[in-house]
Each structure stands twice: as C-alpha cells, then as structure tokens.
Write an enzyme that holds these catalytic residues in place. Structure first.
Site, PDB file in Angstrom:
ATOM      1  N   SER A  28       0.967  -1.358  -0.097  1.00 35.47           N
ATOM      2  CA  SER A  28      -0.068  -0.182  -0.003  1.00 35.47           C
ATOM      3  C   SER A  28       0.792   1.152   0.041  1.00 35.47           C
ATOM      4  O   SER A  28       1.873   1.355   0.802  1.00 35.47           O
ATOM      5  CB  SER A  28      -0.933   0.148   1.301  1.00 35.47           C
ATOM      6  OG  SER A  28      -1.484   1.357   1.271  1.00 35.47           O
ATOM      7  N   ARG A  29       0.384   2.342  -0.569  1.00 37.12           N
ATOM      8  CA  ARG A  29       1.113   3.418  -0.705  1.00 37.12           C
ATOM      9  C   ARG A  29       0.520   4.540   0.069  1.00 37.12           C
ATOM     10  O   ARG A  29       0.855   5.737   0.064  1.00 37.12           O
ATOM     11  CB  ARG A  29       1.194   4.228  -2.302  1.00 37.12           C
ATOM     12  CG  ARG A  29       2.062   3.226  -3.252  1.00 37.12           C
ATOM     13  CD  ARG A  29       2.137   3.494  -4.677  1.00 37.12           C
ATOM     14  NE  ARG A  29       2.815   2.589  -5.379  1.00 37.12           N
ATOM     15  CZ  ARG A  29       4.015   2.680  -5.612  1.00 37.12           C
ATOM     16  NH1 ARG A  29       4.990   3.514  -5.032  1.00 37.12           N
ATOM     17  NH2 ARG A  29       4.883   1.778  -6.645  1.00 37.12           N
TER      18      ARG A  29
ATOM     19  N   THR B 229      -8.937  -1.677   2.559  1.00 36.73           N
ATOM     20  CA  THR B 229      -8.766  -2.079   1.190  1.00 36.73           C
ATOM     21  C   THR B 229      -9.155  -3.647   0.774  1.00 36.73           C
ATOM     22  O   THR B 229      -9.478  -4.279   1.792  1.00 36.73           O
ATOM     23  CB  THR B 229      -7.300  -1.711   0.799  1.00 36.73           C
ATOM     24  OG1 THR B 229      -7.085  -2.123  -0.597  1.00 36.73           O
ATOM     25  CG2 THR B 229      -6.272  -2.450   1.249  1.00 36.73           C
TER      26      THR B 229
ATOM     27  N   LYS C 171     -13.570  -4.567   1.517  1.00 39.63           N
ATOM     28  CA  LYS C 171     -14.240  -3.587   1.296  1.00 39.63           C
ATOM     29  C   LYS C 171     -15.864  -3.879   1.457  1.00 39.63           C
ATOM     30  O   LYS C 171     -16.487  -2.848   1.794  1.00 39.63           O
ATOM     31  CB  LYS C 171     -14.056  -2.676  -0.133  1.00 39.63           C
ATOM     32  CG  LYS C 171     -12.808  -2.176  -0.119  1.00 39.63           C
ATOM     33  CD  LYS C 171     -12.416  -1.442  -1.606  1.00 39.63           C
ATOM     34  CE  LYS C 171     -11.238  -0.620  -1.541  1.00 39.63           C
ATOM     35  NZ  LYS C 171     -11.245  -0.046  -2.790  1.00 39.63           N
TER      36      LYS C 171
ATOM     37  N   ASP D 192     -13.889   5.943  -3.375  1.00 39.58           N
ATOM     38  CA  ASP D 192     -13.376   5.727  -4.676  1.00 39.58           C
ATOM     39  C   ASP D 192     -13.825   6.415  -5.992  1.00 39.58           C
ATOM     40  O   ASP D 192     -13.058   6.882  -6.881  1.00 39.58           O
ATOM     41  CB  ASP D 192     -13.488   4.271  -4.894  1.00 39.58           C
ATOM     42  CG  ASP D 192     -12.544   3.434  -3.813  1.00 39.58           C
ATOM     43  OD1 ASP D 192     -11.345   3.884  -3.572  1.00 39.58           O
ATOM     44  OD2 ASP D 192     -12.739   2.332  -3.498  1.00 39.58           O
TER      45      ASP D 192
ATOM     46  N   GLY E 142     -16.099  -5.487 -11.540  1.00 42.15           N
ATOM     47  CA  GLY E 142     -15.819  -5.928  -9.921  1.00 42.15           C
ATOM     48  C   GLY E 142     -16.185  -4.812  -9.341  1.00 42.15           C
ATOM     49  O   GLY E 142     -16.984  -3.801  -9.411  1.00 42.15           O
TER      50      GLY E 142
ATOM     51  N   VAL F   4     -22.066 -12.442 -17.363  1.00 42.83           N
ATOM     52  CA  VAL F   4     -23.456 -12.315 -16.297  1.00 42.83           C
ATOM     53  C   VAL F   4     -23.040 -11.341 -15.155  1.00 42.83           C
ATOM     54  O   VAL F   4     -23.913 -10.579 -14.684  1.00 42.83           O
ATOM     55  CB  VAL F   4     -23.463 -13.759 -15.574  1.00 42.83           C
ATOM     56  CG1 VAL F   4     -22.386 -14.194 -14.611  1.00 42.83           C
ATOM     57  CG2 VAL F   4     -24.902 -13.874 -14.792  1.00 42.83           C
TER      58      VAL F   4
ATOM     59  N   TYR G 189      -2.294   1.445 -10.990  1.00 41.27           N
ATOM     60  CA  TYR G 189      -0.788   2.411 -11.305  1.00 41.27           C
ATOM     61  C   TYR G 189       0.322   1.790 -10.896  1.00 41.27           C
ATOM     62  O   TYR G 189       1.339   2.345 -10.334  1.00 41.27           O
ATOM     63  CB  TYR G 189      -1.166   3.407  -9.995  1.00 41.27           C
ATOM     64  CG  TYR G 189      -1.378   2.955  -8.589  1.00 41.27           C
ATOM     65  CD1 TYR G 189      -0.586   2.546  -7.797  1.00 41.27           C
ATOM     66  CD2 TYR G 189      -2.907   2.769  -8.279  1.00 41.27           C
ATOM     67  CE1 TYR G 189      -0.720   2.245  -6.481  1.00 41.27           C
ATOM     68  CE2 TYR G 189      -2.896   2.351  -6.714  1.00 41.27           C
ATOM     69  CZ  TYR G 189      -1.914   1.782  -6.051  1.00 41.27           C
ATOM     70  OH  TYR G 189      -2.315   1.487  -4.759  1.00 41.27           O
TER      71      TYR G 189
END
Length: 277
Positions: free
Chosen positions: A19-20, A66, A70, A107, A135, A161, A224
């Site tokens: 994680s950043r 994260t 979530k 987000d 997703g 689907v 990213y």
C-alpha cells in the site's frame, strides 16, 4: 498536545505491505505540521470485526479499508452512506465519538477528481464512457460516472453475467457488450476506463484490441503499477488524452484525511512524488 490525544489512522487489508497510502498520509501530516500517525495493518477476515471494535479504544479516529475487506465492512459498520450502499463497498471508516463506526466510499470521488484534474480537462457530457470490468472498482466508477452526468455507460466484462447484473442494478444508461466485442465499444466512447487488474504488475496483460480508440478520447486505467500501462501507452500513440491511476488513489484519500485530522490536504506534484517513493 499530550501523547494520548494524538489521532491515529491507518489502512487495513491483507496483504498490505504494497500500500502507498501510508506514504501519502505521512506526507500530508508532515507538510501540514499536524500531529498524527497513519499505520498499515495486515488483518485477516476472521479478525476484522474484533480489530475494528478495538481500534477506537487505542486512539484511532478512522481507517481506510482495502482488498479484500471492502464489502465485508458494510456489515460491521453502524452507519453506511448512500454511496457506499449503492457501490456495495466501503473504503473509508470514521470512528465517531459516540462509539459508532461510519462507513463511506470515496473511490468514485477520487476517480472523478482524477479525471477533472487532468491538464486537458474532462467533460462528462462529451459522450458515452466505455468501462472494462464489473468488479468492486467498476461499481464505484460506474456510480461516479452516472452521477457526474455521463449519458451512457458501455460495459464489458470477461464474465458477461456480472456485467448484466450491474446493468440490471444501475439501469437503462448501461449497455453491455460481450468481452469479444470490448474493443468495438471503444469506437463510440469519449471516455475509456479499465477497472480490471489486467495489465497490472504480476497479472495477465489486457488483451482487448485498442484500434477502436477515438482520437481525443480520455483514457484512464485505475491500475497504477506500472504507472504507464500498455493501455495508456497505446492510447497516447493514438492521440488520446491519458490519465494514470495514481491520481485516483491520491484524491480518494483526501476526504478521510480531512475527517480524521481536521484539515483538508491538497493533491499536488509533491503528493504524487511522496506516493511513488
């Protein structure tokens, strides 16, 4: 300020070492001269509920959530915002003084701010948006695009689907294409978004034909790592305006930081540099 009043925040996921977010929040805390700490925490699904109930007692004012938690945190929160309910996931929790856990999803906000902050600008009304993937990230992006006023969403997913289910949920402004037609739908799109992990370091490449990209279209990838994905490289060569995925991560962090530490940070070149360290 005494030690026990220093606000603590962090990010919970598993794995979490990549994680950043800690670099971003530490940069803001330092440059704004604020007291506080932001800590990465590797927490399993089995322990998530117990950890979330314990953290406020240790001085935590909130956390980011994260992958893969979530969706699950919606069941653990006491209050859930409308947008987190619509998206079906939360990435930002606020631990309120009354002991309640407040869940939000920033987000989509981060995604739109990233598009709007691009040097060439972005207009929702310019035309349809083609979205790859169905997703959790796709749900946030679709909700944000519709809210911003995009006239139509063209959606394609490897498993049709899942795309059909999103179209049923979000309504008539969504049109689903088979995955083999994903390249064709770009011919109609003023905005193109990859919400899948295809093209990410360690994942399979994005093998969708890109010759349908329209010159002048805005093309963005929520991946990213790498910053310049194959999608963005090809789009550049075809005369599109490209926006990398790092800005979405930076902008989605702003509302949480403001709630936890009391001041609104700015996303600038120094913030980007801090995230890439």
């Amino acid at each position: 300020m005494s030690d026990h009043t220093i606000p603590l925040a962090g990010v919970i996921g598993t794995p979490i070492a990549h994680s950043r977010s800690p670099q971003i929040h530490r940069h803001w805390l330092t440059t704004m001269g604020l007291k506080g700490y932001y800590i990465p925490m590797n927490v399993s699904a089995d322990n998530l509920g117990a950890v979330l109930r314990t953290l406020p007692k240790a001085g935590f004012v909130g956390v980011n959530i994260t992958i893969p938690h979530k969706e699950k945190v919606l069941d653990l929160a006491d209050l859930v915002t409308d947008r987190a309910t619509l998206i079906g996931a939360a990435n930002t929790l606020i631990f309120r003084k009354d002991g309640k856990i407040h869940a939000d999803n920033t987000d989509g906000y981060g995604f739109i701010k990233n598009l709007q902050s691009a040097p060439h600008g972005w207009q929702a009304s310019a035309g349809p948006a083609a979205v790859l993937g169905a997703g959790g990230a796709s749900r946030a992006v679709i909700a944000a695009l519709l809210d911003a006023g995009v006239p139509e969403i063209l959606l394609s997913n490897r498993t049709r689907v899942r795309a059909d289910a999103l179209a049923q949920e979000f309504g008539k402004r969504l049109r689903v294409f088979d995955w083999v037609q994903a390249g064709n739908m770009m011919e109609y799109a003023a905005t193109v978004v990859n919400t899948t992990s295809l093209g990410m370091v360690g994942n399979q490449p994005l093998r969708v034909p890109l010759d349908g990209l329209q010159k002048g279209a805005v093309v963005t990838d929520i991946v990213y790592a790498p910053l310049r994905t194959k999608l963005l490289e090809v789009a550049d060569q075809m005369g599109c305006h490209t926006v990398d995925g790092l800005g979405m991560l930076l902008h989605q962090a702003v509302p949480g930081f403001e709630r936890w530490f009391g001041q609104r940070p700015e996303v600038d070149s120094a913030t980007r540099a801090a995230a890439l360290r």
